[in-house]
Design an enzyme around this catalytic site. Structure first.
Site, PDB file in Angstrom:
ATOM      1  CD  GLU A   1      38.094 -19.613  14.512  1.00  0.00           C
ATOM      2  OE1 GLU A   1      37.690 -20.363  15.408  1.00  0.00           O
ATOM      3  OE2 GLU A   1      38.521 -18.446  14.712  1.00  0.00           O
TER       4      GLU A   1
ATOM      5  CD  GLU B   1       8.324   3.423  13.029  1.00  0.00           C
ATOM      6  OE1 GLU B   1       8.046   3.122  11.855  1.00  0.00           O
ATOM      7  OE2 GLU B   1       7.849   2.841  14.000  1.00  0.00           O
TER       8      GLU B   1
ATOM      9  CE  LYS C   1       6.505   6.694   2.946  1.00  0.00           C
ATOM     10  NZ  LYS C   1       7.080   6.158   1.722  1.00  0.00           N
TER      11      LYS C   1
ATOM     12  CG  ASP D   1      12.743   5.434  -1.351  1.00  0.00           C
ATOM     13  OD1 ASP D   1      11.671   4.818  -1.518  1.00  0.00           O
ATOM     14  OD2 ASP D   1      13.172   6.289  -2.136  1.00  0.00           O
TER      15      ASP D   1
ATOM     16  CE1 TYR E   1       6.852  -0.785   7.767  1.00  0.00           C
ATOM     17  CE2 TYR E   1       9.109  -0.310   7.132  1.00  0.00           C
ATOM     18  CZ  TYR E   1       7.808  -0.629   6.791  1.00  0.00           C
ATOM     19  OH  TYR E   1       7.460  -0.794   5.483  1.00  0.00           O
TER      20      TYR E   1
ATOM     21  CE  LYS F   1       6.629  10.057  -0.302  1.00  0.00           C
ATOM     22  NZ  LYS F   1       6.528   9.692  -1.421  1.00  0.00           N
TER      23      LYS F   1
ATOM     24  CB  CYS G   1      -2.636  11.599 -33.213  1.00  0.00           C
ATOM     25  SG  CYS G   1      -1.746  10.141 -32.671  1.00  0.00           S
TER      26      CYS G   1
ATOM     27  CB  CYS H   1      -2.806   7.871 -36.425  1.00  0.00           C
ATOM     28  SG  CYS H   1      -3.934   8.565 -35.211  1.00  0.00           S
TER      29      CYS H   1
ATOM     30  CB  CYS I   1      -5.008   9.905 -30.400  1.00  0.00           C
ATOM     31  SG  CYS I   1      -5.357   9.176 -32.002  1.00  0.00           S
TER      32      CYS I   1
ATOM     33  CB  CYS J   1      -4.020   5.537 -33.062  1.00  0.00           C
ATOM     34  SG  CYS J   1      -2.571   6.429 -32.519  1.00  0.00           S
TER      35      CYS J   1
HETATM   36  S1  IVH Z   1       4.218   1.899   8.247  1.00  0.00           S
HETATM   37  C1  IVH Z   1      -0.240   0.844   7.609  1.00  0.00           C
HETATM   38  N1  IVH Z   1       6.711   2.647   8.674  1.00  0.00           N
HETATM   39  O1  IVH Z   1       6.114   3.390   3.231  1.00  0.00           O
HETATM   40  C2  IVH Z   1       1.077   1.507   7.629  1.00  0.00           C
HETATM   41  N2  IVH Z   1       5.998   2.293   6.428  1.00  0.00           N
HETATM   42  O2  IVH Z   1       3.392   4.609   2.296  1.00  0.00           O
HETATM   43  C3  IVH Z   1       2.142   0.719   7.001  1.00  0.00           C
HETATM   44  N3  IVH Z   1       7.747   2.626   4.763  1.00  0.00           N
HETATM   45  O3  IVH Z   1       4.280   0.615   2.185  1.00  0.00           O
HETATM   46  C4  IVH Z   1       3.413   1.381   6.778  1.00  0.00           C
HETATM   47  N4  IVH Z   1       9.359   3.150   6.162  1.00  0.00           N
HETATM   48  O4  IVH Z   1       6.817   0.395   2.317  1.00  0.00           O
HETATM   49  C5  IVH Z   1       5.771   2.323   7.750  1.00  0.00           C
HETATM   50  N5  IVH Z   1       8.894   3.294   9.163  1.00  0.00           N
HETATM   51  C6  IVH Z   1       7.965   2.951   8.271  1.00  0.00           C
HETATM   52  C7  IVH Z   1       8.247   2.922   6.893  1.00  0.00           C
HETATM   53  C8  IVH Z   1       7.215   2.584   5.993  1.00  0.00           C
HETATM   54  C9  IVH Z   1       9.040   2.966   4.896  1.00  0.00           C
HETATM   55  C10 IVH Z   1       7.053   2.386   3.468  1.00  0.00           C
HETATM   56  C11 IVH Z   1       6.303   1.095   3.398  1.00  0.00           C
HETATM   57  C12 IVH Z   1       4.871   1.445   3.130  1.00  0.00           C
HETATM   58  C13 IVH Z   1       4.977   2.846   2.658  1.00  0.00           C
HETATM   59  C14 IVH Z   1       3.733   3.599   3.124  1.00  0.00           C
END
Ligand code: IVH
Length: 709
Positions: A31, A114, A116, A118, A226, A313, A407, A410, A425, A431
């Protein structure tokens, strides 16, 4: 008919929202598709009635020839990274110290944790509820406008019914390729004999750069939001904003959590270290943000990142494999990079054959020996790195790797400057990879933007002796180019390809060369390839020195005083202009008509010092844009404050100024004035007009002709 189109649009958008946000199917796929088809055909017949939030845009169909560069209203900063608990505890201490300094009393600071994600960060602008623009991060100051591609992401709302968020607001988030989609795509590619993509992040990033939005739609990207930005934020804290975004239909990951203290933050990190594997999206860490906005404002920013947020990280996945040999690459600047040639091994979705060893120190630090087994890790970057030696597998007679002295290209004896990690170099003018690297850098999209010269053509022109230095580009003629050709073999695929200069190609190249004469000075400066002068550095230098003569005359001290220009860059600029050959090069380029002084579209010239020594902050809405008002402060010699603090002289209060600012202004006894008061201060409504204070580029370059070149 307009009514019918509106109705279908609304219904389909509602079904979409229910499906993608609330995971509920209101209608069957059949649909849905039928209704969508009906809408599509009606829109073709009556394009005048097509709604701006039409769901037909989700399937794409537009072609973007190029993505316009757009300046971000609020700079897109990145975050400081940490890898250890201690670092986080230090961060918590720094936050608290900062808050005490800003005269806040608090029991504990609440954080929002939160994941992060990728992917690729994106800024989305909504006006009157409609998604009007999607812009990539770019360099943080400006990015690419990719709205049509963004609209193909089904979870991103094209219309939002939320007056609370304001008539103009921005949200930020991450566009990503779900792991499952990535695997499917790679499986398909393998089946048809194509090379597999490296990882979901790069694939998402590449996808957002596709010109055909229907292709983007096929890639099934997704997003998590976010962040919320607006001139007047109706919330007291980040978590309120995020909740609100979630409630009105933005895709917000439900993994975020409020943490009362750093211990809870650490527990969050620990929990998700394993658990994140079960998420549909790749994550590489946790972002920790101070929740209260007034605390965030008090903490402010460093030049690169906020002081109120940090990224933790997770450690990357690593695997061990045998080193076959070490090869050495020579870069554009002559820097030598040792590369580990490895027995191929599968790691985090790709086969790894080579890994960077960075420099001689790194080889020494690793204690690398011939035939060693090494640990390879894939961090955020595409090229994996060697992180350690597997000592349990080392042979008895292992002999250390000898670093090269000459090098590899060269044969010049390499040098290593004090305090620098890489060997160099020094034969920069003889070069081959250095020369070719410089030529390629010059034509780069972010420099002279002449991609019609890419793809092996530079190599061919270099071989034919037509290109030796960047000014040679401007000696190329129809006659010298037409008919040149060469067969090249792609190292990776083994396929051969003909590079040729046919009529159309030559015309395109000559047109691109002509057009490059209008490229702004900052890009030309970047294109010159002065060591350590990147895109941002070039922009800062141009903002400060305005033309090449001033820059060439600048002393080491003057250069080092420019914001964001370090000592090393300053020295490199000085060295560049000391070299007579470089001076001649610039003289030649200038004669060919390239831009060597600033185009002053946005430049503010201090025309008066009425506001000298005074700091202003604007809060609320005004009759003219805040940016215009801020420019006026600068134009009259004043300064702009970022938060309400003791250092502020005037708080210019607009409509709907936030209560916390008012409270703080009273506390610090800061003079509050209206927009009208401010305009009176500068004698506005008489003769002020920013544009009249702009010096035209033509005048400026003429007035500087008597300079060095
Ligand atoms: S806040 C001023 N929240 O990580 C702060 N960033 O190194 C702005 N990212 O460029 C970022 N998850 O691309 C924020 N929950 C999250 C995120 C996040 C991924 C990335 C984002 C940013 C980079 C910061």
């Amino acid at each position: 008919m307009e009514q019918k189109i509106k109705e279908l649009t609304e219904k389909l958008n509602y079904y979409n929202l229910m499906y993608y946000q609330k995971h509920t199917s209101v209608v069957s796929d059949f649909e849905f598709d039928k209704m969508l088809e009906e809408l599509q055909s009606l829109e073709i017949k009556y394009p005048q009635f097509k709604q701006p939030d039409s769901p037909t845009q989700r399937v794409g169909g537009t072609i973007s020839k190029d993505f316009p560069t757009v300046k971000h209203k609020y700079q897109m900063l990145s975050l400081g990274n940490t890898y250890s608990e201690e670092d986080l505890i230090d961060f918590d201490k720094r936050v608290k110290k900062g808050l005490i300094e800003a005269d806040f009393s608090f029991a504990d600071v609440e954080y929002v944790c939160e994941l992060k994600f990728d992917g690729v960060s994106i800024s989305l602008i909504y006006e009157n509820g409609l998604l009007v623009r999607g812009v990539t991060r770019g360099d943080g100051v400006q990015g690419d406008e990719v709205t049509n591609n963004v609209k193909t992401i089904k979870t991103i709302p094209m219309r939002i019914d939320a007056t609370r968020l304001g008539t103009e607001f921005e949200v930020r988030g991450e566009i990503f390729m779900p792991k499952k989609v990535f695997e499917e795509i790679n499986q398909e590619r393998e089946e048809i004999g194509l090379e597999k993509y490296a990882n979901p992040r790069n694939t998402a990033s590449g996808t957002m750069k596709l010109q055909e939005s229907s292709e983007v739609a096929k890639r099934k990207l997704d997003a998590f939001i976010y962040f919320y930005y607006a001139d007047n934020i109706p919330f007291k804290m980040h978590s309120e904003a995020v909740e609100s975004l979630e409630n009105v239909g933005f895709p917000v990951s439900n993994t975020y959590k409020k943490c009362k203290n750093v211990e809870e933050v650490l527990a969050f990190i620990k929990y998700w270290d394993k658990e994140r594997e079960n998420l549909p999206v790749e994550t590489d860490g946790v972002v920790i943000k101070v929740n209260r906005y007034d605390y965030q404002n008090a903490l402010g920013f460093t030049s690169k990142s906020p002081r109120w947020a940090i990224a933790y990280k997770y450690k990357a996945e690593s695997i061990s494999t045998q080193l076959k040999s070490v090869s050495y690459q020579v870069g554009r600047t002559g820097a030598i990079t040792p590369v580990a040639e490895l027995t191929p091994i599968f790691l985090a979705g790709t086969t790894v054959k080579r890994a960077s060893l960075h420099n001689a120190n790194e080889i020494e630090r690793l204690g690398l020996c011939k035939d060693d087994y090494v640990f390879v890790e894939k961090g955020g970057e595409i090229i994996p790195k060697v992180t350690g030696v597997d000592m349990t597998r080392r042979g008895l007679n292992a002999t250390p790797i000898d670093y090269i002295n000459n090098c590899p290209e060269c044969n010049t004896i390499l040098v290593r400057n004090e305090g620098e990690a890489n060997h160099f170099c020094p034969n920069s003018k003889g070069c081959p990879p250095q020369i070719k690297g410089k030529l390629e850098h010059f034509i780069h999209r972010k420099a002279m933007n002449m991609d019609s010269l890419g793809e092996g053509k530079i190599e061919l022109l270099f071989e034919k002796g037509l290109l030796r230095n960047i000014d040679d580009f401007y000696t190329l003629t129809y006659k010298s180019l037409f008919g040149l050709e060469k067969i090249i073999v792609d190292e990776q695929t083994g396929k051969s390809k003909k590079i040729g200069f046919k009529e159309k190609t030559v015309e395109n190249i000559l047109a691109a060369l002509e057009k490059s004469k209008e490229i702004p000075f900052e890009k030309v400066l970047f294109g010159l390839g002065i060591r350590f002068v990147g895109e941002t550095g070039a922009r800062k230098l141009v903002e400060h020195f305005e033309n090449i003569d001033n820059l060439a005359k600048a002393t080491l001290e003057e250069l080092s005083n420019v914001r964001d220009v370090g000592e090393r860059t300053a020295q490199s600029v000085v060295d560049f202009f000391k070299d007579d050959e470089n001076l001649q090069l610039i003289k030649n380029l200038k004669n060919y008509g390239l831009q060597f002084s600033q185009t002053n579209e946005n430049k503010i010239i201090v025309s008066d010092d009425k506001l000298a020594g005074k700091t202003f902050l604007f809060s609320g809405t005004f009759s003219q844009s805040r940016e215009d008002l801020q420019n006026k402060v600068l134009q009259f010699g004043g300064k702009l404050g970022t938060t309400v603090s003791k250092n502020l002289d005037f708080l210019v209060a607009g409509e709907n100024m936030g209560p916390s600012k008012l409270e703080k202004a009273e506390k610090f006894k800061i003079t509050m004035i209206t927009e009208k008061d401010f305009l009176e201060m500068i004698g506005e409504n008489t003769t002020i007009n920013i544009n009249t204070n702009v010096i035209s580029d033509k005048n400026k370059s003429n007035s500087s002709q008597k300079g060095l070149f």
